[in-house]
Design a protein around this motif. Sequence first.
Motif, short mmCIF file in Angstrom:
data_model
loop_
_atom_site.label_atom_id
_atom_site.label_comp_id
_atom_site.label_asym_id
_atom_site.label_seq_id
_atom_site.Cartn_x
_atom_site.Cartn_y
_atom_site.Cartn_z
N LEU A 49 85.90 105.74 128.59
CA LEU A 49 85.10 106.59 129.73
C LEU A 49 83.90 106.74 129.06
CD1 LEU A 49 84.78 108.06 132.34
CD2 LEU A 49 86.05 109.89 131.20
N SER A 50 83.80 107.24 127.74
CA SER A 50 82.61 107.74 126.97
C SER A 50 81.52 106.41 127.13
CB SER A 50 82.81 107.93 125.56
OG SER A 50 81.66 108.45 124.85
N GLU A 51 82.11 105.41 126.88
CA GLU A 51 81.26 103.98 126.81
C GLU A 51 80.76 103.94 128.16
OE1 GLU A 51 81.06 99.48 124.89
OE2 GLU A 51 83.14 100.67 125.32
N ALA A 52 81.35 104.02 129.01
CA ALA A 52 80.91 103.60 130.52
C ALA A 52 79.96 104.81 131.05
CB ALA A 52 82.05 103.95 131.54
N LEU A 53 80.12 105.88 130.86
CA LEU A 53 79.11 106.88 131.13
C LEU A 53 77.66 106.63 130.38
CD1 LEU A 53 81.46 110.03 131.36
CD2 LEU A 53 80.48 108.82 133.13
N ALA A 54 77.88 106.26 129.48
CA ALA A 54 76.63 105.87 128.41
C ALA A 54 75.98 104.36 128.97
CB ALA A 54 77.07 105.70 127.00
N GLY A 55 76.71 103.99 129.86
CA GLY A 55 76.14 102.65 130.53
C GLY A 55 76.32 101.43 129.97
N GLY A 56 77.52 101.41 129.00
CA GLY A 56 77.86 100.14 128.48
C GLY A 56 79.03 99.22 129.30
N TYR A 57 79.38 99.58 130.44
CA TYR A 57 80.00 98.62 130.97
C TYR A 57 78.98 97.69 131.91
CZ TYR A 57 84.57 101.15 131.15
OH TYR A 57 85.92 101.45 130.67
#
Length: 468
Positions: A333-341
């Motif tokens: 989730l942390s990665e997704a919220l940072a725009g990593g997905y």
Amino acid sequence: MQFDQPLPEQLKNNPLRLGQSNLKAGLHGHLVELLAREVILNGQSRGGKPLNTADAAFKAMGMIHRLDDKSWGLHGSRSDDIILQLSRIAFQQFPWQSPLTNGVLARYHMLYAHPLVGPMVEAEFGMSTGELFQLILLFAEEMLQRPTLAFEFLPAAEQSIRAPVLALSDRISRSSDDLRTATVERQSYDVNWAYSFNPLRAFPLVHAGNPRSLMCPAPPILLQRLTDGLYFDLIRADRRFGSAIGKAFEHYVGKVVERIGVDVFNLREETCWGKPERRSVDWIVSDNSASLFVECKLGRLDIASQTEISPEPPFVAAIGRLAGNVGQLYATLSEALAGGYPHWKPDGRPVHPIVVTFHEWFCFGPFFYKHLDELVDTEFEKRGLDRALLKRHPYCVCSIAEFEGLLTAGRGANIDIVVSEKMSAAHRQSLMRGFLADRYPGSLSNAMGTFEDGMDLVIEGPSRLTRR
């Protein structure tokens, strides 16, 4: 009891004859199971008093109930363990309040029929998943008629299926003497007396020496053994099964979202990218209000985790494994919220992380959440995650049955309203099914029929059992 059929007249006590509920009449599934265990342990093979009338059966169940109360009253640490006691009461009693429906059978069928799992089923049992579930339905039909399995369908079946059916029968049956020995080995004469493992869970068919003359003391346990219990047969038979059944469960969750949320929810499946390879959360379910980040976990609780009170309860170790799943979910989730997905970007709408388990963990109360929250904090420290995520995006844990109800409620309201209310201080420690029943009546019962038609494929499919 499980099929909502009236008891024979000789087994009805006065409250039942007057039309009162099983609950008011003192008829409880867990007491019937304990009664069966105690008959196997203490009953005489020949002679002795019969246990085939209401007076005898209800008297014995009353004694069992009082003995359980007495063992708890003599437990020296009961004031410290009372919250844990509530959890294990849930594990003991709640499953008996949820009969095995066509929808639940269809869920198991979809898991075991998955392309990665089906060949393992056929290799281990000598029959297809469809034939195995046809056999379950045939057993259920016989159990509604009598307490013995006569295999009345077998003479008409194809010759090639007869040996696998009898082999399965041998696998899940034992003599009464063998079961008595196994019960003696597992029996515990302390606060765990009413919760110690019942060998009928592994061997629900009993004989007195003739393996072709079988009695089934508790038909729901037979059906459970042939659905949930297959996990243990298959995990021992093929080391690839754990990964395969995990994928099958993940696939099932996606099918559930598609079926319940058609034209309402947007569904994104797990995506892999980069070198070294990175993976997203299993599923992202979105509507106009919010997104659910869904991590699917088949992980189950062993019997000790469900039942044992001890200085270091196994349930706490099991909760530790669940905390690891929560930590994994927040890492992605942390990665997704940072725009990593690559397939999802934050858009300002709320994001709700949720771990969906196949098996019931009965996530409620201060004992469960106190330990889970502490262990999740440890996971955050180990993974170097920002604890502020827990406040901005509080997590939720529920079973697949509850998740289906949650989706049904979210379809009627919206995802953000339902999940935000569940995660509020007033409801966070409540059992998800209790919350849904109270705040969104009908959501659970409507969800139970999500794949009600799933057994139609089993009934109408090709079979060596019915020569179709």
